[in-house]
Design a protein around this motif. Structure first.
Motif, PDB file in Angstrom:
ATOM      1  N   UNK A   1       3.826  15.341  26.887  1.00 48.62           N
ATOM      2  CA  UNK A   1       3.577  14.098  27.636  1.00 48.62           C
ATOM      3  C   UNK A   1       2.157  13.565  27.435  1.00 48.62           C
ATOM      4  N   UNK A   2       1.649  13.732  26.232  1.00 47.00           N
ATOM      5  CA  UNK A   2       0.313  13.229  25.902  1.00 47.00           C
ATOM      6  C   UNK A   2       0.465  11.930  25.113  1.00 47.00           C
ATOM      7  N   UNK A   3      -0.333  10.918  25.461  1.00 51.05           N
ATOM      8  CA  UNK A   3      -0.213   9.640  24.771  1.00 51.05           C
ATOM      9  C   UNK A   3      -1.514   9.336  24.040  1.00 51.05           C
ATOM     10  N   UNK A   4      -1.433   9.316  22.719  1.00 54.67           N
ATOM     11  CA  UNK A   4      -2.599   8.961  21.903  1.00 54.67           C
ATOM     12  C   UNK A   4      -2.223   7.896  20.887  1.00 54.67           C
ATOM     13  N   UNK A   5      -3.207   7.072  20.564  1.00 54.89           N
ATOM     14  CA  UNK A   5      -3.012   6.010  19.586  1.00 54.89           C
ATOM     15  C   UNK A   5      -3.252   6.600  18.194  1.00 54.89           C
ATOM     16  N   UNK A   6      -2.212   6.567  17.339  1.00 50.01           N
ATOM     17  CA  UNK A   6      -2.383   7.187  16.014  1.00 50.01           C
ATOM     18  C   UNK A   6      -3.469   6.503  15.178  1.00 50.01           C
ATOM     19  N   UNK A   7      -3.716   5.231  15.420  1.00 48.48           N
ATOM     20  CA  UNK A   7      -4.667   4.498  14.567  1.00 48.48           C
ATOM     21  C   UNK A   7      -6.119   4.752  14.953  1.00 48.48           C
ATOM     22  N   UNK A   8      -6.374   4.955  16.238  1.00 54.80           N
ATOM     23  CA  UNK A   8      -7.778   5.015  16.673  1.00 54.80           C
ATOM     24  C   UNK A   8      -8.161   6.277  17.422  1.00 54.80           C
ATOM     25  N   UNK A   9      -7.186   7.091  17.757  1.00 54.16           N
ATOM     26  CA  UNK A   9      -7.507   8.246  18.603  1.00 54.16           C
ATOM     27  C   UNK A   9      -7.042   9.577  17.991  1.00 54.16           C
TER      28      UNK A   9
ATOM     29  N   UNK B   1       1.532  10.689   9.186  1.00 49.68           N
ATOM     30  CA  UNK B   1       1.344  11.972   9.871  1.00 49.68           C
ATOM     31  C   UNK B   1       0.715  11.751  11.242  1.00 49.68           C
ATOM     32  N   UNK B   2      -0.248  10.837  11.305  1.00 47.44           N
ATOM     33  CA  UNK B   2      -0.875  10.583  12.617  1.00 47.44           C
ATOM     34  C   UNK B   2       0.171  10.055  13.606  1.00 47.44           C
ATOM     35  N   UNK B   3       1.053   9.207  13.103  1.00 46.20           N
ATOM     36  CA  UNK B   3       2.124   8.698  13.984  1.00 46.20           C
ATOM     37  C   UNK B   3       3.021   9.837  14.446  1.00 46.20           C
ATOM     38  N   UNK B   4       3.375  10.699  13.517  1.00 41.48           N
ATOM     39  CA  UNK B   4       4.283  11.805  13.856  1.00 41.48           C
ATOM     40  C   UNK B   4       3.611  12.801  14.811  1.00 41.48           C
ATOM     41  N   UNK B   5       2.332  13.043  14.610  1.00 36.82           N
ATOM     42  CA  UNK B   5       1.606  13.937  15.515  1.00 36.82           C
ATOM     43  C   UNK B   5       1.633  13.344  16.935  1.00 36.82           C
ATOM     44  N   UNK B   6       1.396  12.043  17.035  1.00 34.76           N
ATOM     45  CA  UNK B   6       1.363  11.410  18.363  1.00 34.76           C
ATOM     46  C   UNK B   6       2.749  11.439  19.015  1.00 34.76           C
ATOM     47  N   UNK B   7       3.784  11.228  18.216  1.00 27.96           N
ATOM     48  CA  UNK B   7       5.156  11.303  18.763  1.00 27.96           C
ATOM     49  C   UNK B   7       5.434  12.718  19.263  1.00 27.96           C
ATOM     50  N   UNK B   8       5.020  13.686  18.469  1.00 31.31           N
ATOM     51  CA  UNK B   8       5.214  15.097  18.830  1.00 31.31           C
ATOM     52  C   UNK B   8       4.490  15.423  20.130  1.00 31.31           C
ATOM     53  N   UNK B   9       3.236  14.980  20.242  1.00 34.54           N
ATOM     54  CA  UNK B   9       2.461  15.300  21.452  1.00 34.54           C
ATOM     55  C   UNK B   9       3.086  14.661  22.692  1.00 34.54           C
ATOM     56  N   UNK B  10       3.633  13.481  22.497  1.00 33.61           N
ATOM     57  CA  UNK B  10       4.265  12.806  23.640  1.00 33.61           C
ATOM     58  C   UNK B  10       5.567  13.518  24.024  1.00 33.61           C
ATOM     59  N   UNK B  11       6.344  13.876  22.995  1.00 34.67           N
ATOM     60  CA  UNK B  11       7.639  14.529  23.223  1.00 34.67           C
ATOM     61  C   UNK B  11       7.482  15.900  23.869  1.00 34.67           C
TER      62      UNK B  11
END
Lengths: 388, 158
Positions: free
Chosen positions: A86-94, A73-83
């Motif tokens: 245009x926000x870039x976050x690290x799913x593992x640490x941020x 889910x963290x990975x998918x949230x980060x992909x969604x935010x980028x898509x």
């Protein structure tokens, strides 16, 4: 006999119940009321999302997830935010999955505030920032936004309230209750004020998907802002998932590490079932968002035009699903206006004063309702103001 | 303009004034637009979806698979034209797959429907066979779920 006055936390005891709650309590005692009060979508969570949650239960996925949330889910949230933004976050640490955006707000504030720290809160705004700041020992510092500025936060107003004790600026845009947004240009002015300070931004972007004249801009995308931004958002509004209580917080690792400690001790993890639903929402929910936002936009035009035709002053909201008409010309407080409208015409809207002192003279109307329902409410408002 | 059509498809009760408010257009312009759509046959008509099961009305609906021999000079259209003239026929579709035409018909009783199929439909020239399926219960139609309307249970939370 236990003396409760001795055991209860004085900070909580002195916390006034929210004005909005008082109004809702009155509303609950009445029948046949046409209300435009609800702050949540009138859509049901799309079936494909519900189905994934059901499937997760069928597969027996009933355990805790890791504290920060399912890695998937963290990975998918980060992909969604980028898509989408245009926000870039690290799913593992941020990235931390929370119990709704509300938990993210509380954990974000708790992670940064020490007693006496000042938190600048643009008002009118959602009711939780002030009491949660106080709970952390912080000092809320309201900053006024005005209808003539379309309820945007102005850089000069911000500069005026900054002191050496300022720790945080809450940036609640798109805004509940005003429907205001901040464009990239607006945010650039705010960023100029903050760039060389140690002030953290708590950016509450829960309504990010609900903007009607262009895509939402997150303050974290501006140069120098990501390092100081705690982004809080969630699934409630975008995917009509309020009851699932699923949100997230994204921030630089040093902040996230602290938030994770608090989240771990207080919450453990967000609901596993909801998290599996969230994976599906992030992966396949873009079209649902377009459909729902299209519908809100039609209603936004409709209610704006309806209020204008009644003769009520109102600015055209650009985000969220609220409209915030100006009722000052009727010569009564927003509390009195809304109470009389409720008692005399059985129509409920929320007094603007519930969202901060500068909300006085306004009322919040939610358009998360069918056109038929909105039409009935507009008729009652029309009838009310023309017999004043 | 597709947006206006879509809004009307979802809710035919929307007035030109309401549509104008939603799409920032003059009421008169919306009226003209709707008239044009009607003249061009883009808007075919307006109906109301009624759950007759909640009333005392006796009725029965059936879906009939029709196999035909297409005519040399009119294909399936000529046969379809004959079939849709009957007022009992509610809908008629040309299909791909195991049969050619799908006929939805409504009657007061199963006997009436059976009589219509045997006496009218099956006797049309070039209709080679029919298979009748009676509808037992309508769960959803035109995107709307039939049953009891769910009350608005959203809590006033924020």
């Amino acid at each position: 006999m236990l003396d409760y006055s001795k055991v209860l936390n004085p900070t909580v005891v002195s916390m006034p119940p929210s004005g909005i709650r008082k109004f809702f309590d009155l509303l609950d005692t009445m029948d046949d009321v046409i209300g435009l009060t609800v702050g949540q979508p009138d859509f049901v969570t799309p079936w494909h999302i519900r189905e994934e949650a059901i499937a997760s239960l069928e597969k027996g996925k009933t355990y805790y997830t890791s504290n920060a949330g399912l890695p998937l889910l963290r990975q998918e949230v980060c992909k969604y935010l980028e898509r989408r933004f245009s926000l870039t976050y690290d799913p593992a640490h941020e990235t931390i999955i929370t119990v709704g955006g509300s938990e993210a707000i509380q954990m974000g504030l708790s992670a940064i505030l020490s007693p006496g720290d000042e938190v600048i809160i643009p008002e009118p705004c959602f009711v939780c920032y002030e009491p949660l700041t106080r709970l952390c020992g912080g000092v809320p510092v309201p900053v006024v936004t005005r209808v003539e500025d379309k309820f945007k936060l102005r850089a000069d107003e911000l500069r005026r309230v900054i002191t050496p004790r300022t720790k945080c600026l809450v940036l609640p845009y798109p805004n509940n209750p005003t429907g205001a947004i901040m464009t990239r240009e607006d945010l650039e002015e705010i960023a100029k004020v903050l760039r060389d300070t140690n002030i953290v931004i708590l950016s509450d972007e829960i309504y990010a998907e609900m903007t009607y004249n262009g895509q939402h801009c997150s303050v974290a995308t501006l140069p120098g802002m990501r390092e100081r931004t705690i982004l809080v958002s969630g699934f409630s509004k975008s995917y009509a998932m309020t009851g699932w209580r699923l949100g997230y917080l994204c921030a630089p690792e040093p902040i996230c590490r602290m938030v994770l400690k608090l989240h771990q001790y207080a919450i453990m993890c967000a609901s596993t079932t909801s998290q599996y639903a969230g994976v599906e929402a992030c992966r396949s929910g873009d079209e649902d968002i377009e459909n729902m936002v299209g519908e809100y936009d039609r209603r936004r035009h409709y209610i704006y035009e309806g209020l204008r035709r009644i003769g009520i002053d109102v600015f055209e909201p650009e985000g969220a699903f609220y409209i915030f008409p100006d009722i000052r010309r009727y010569g009564m407080s927003s509390d009195e206006f809304c109470n009389r409208l409720l008692r005399e015409k059985k129509c409920a809207i929320v007094p603007g004063s519930a969202f901060g002192q500068c909300g006085e003279g306004f009322a919040r109307i939610s358009y998360a309702y069918s056109v038929k329902h909105i039409t009935q409410a507009l008729e009652r408002i029309d009838d009310f103001v023309h017999h004043l | 303009m597709d947006k206006i059509l879509k809004a009307l498809e979802d809710d035919a009760t929307l007035t030109p004034e309401q549509l104008g408010m939603m799409f920032s257009k003059e009421t008169g312009d919306i009226k003209k637009l709707i008239e044009t759509y009607e003249k061009e046959g883009i808007i075919v008509g307006y109906k109301t979806l009624i759950d007759w099961d909640k009333t005392d009305r006796e009725y029965v609906t059936a879906m009939i698979e029709v196999k035909t021999t297409p005519q040399r000079d009119g294909g399936f259209d000529k046969i379809a034209e004959k079939i849709y003239q009957y007022p009992e026929v509610q809908s008629l579709y040309l299909m791909s797959g195991g049969f050619d035409l799908c006929v939805l018909i409504e009657g007061r009783t199963m006997k009436e429907v059976a009589f219509f199929v045997a006496q009218k439909l099956a006797t049309i020239e070039n209709v080679t066979s029919t298979a009748t399926h009676f509808v037992l219960r309508k769960y959803k139609d035109k995107g709307l779920v039939y049953g009891y309307a769910e009350p608005d249970e959203r809590g006033n939370c924020n």
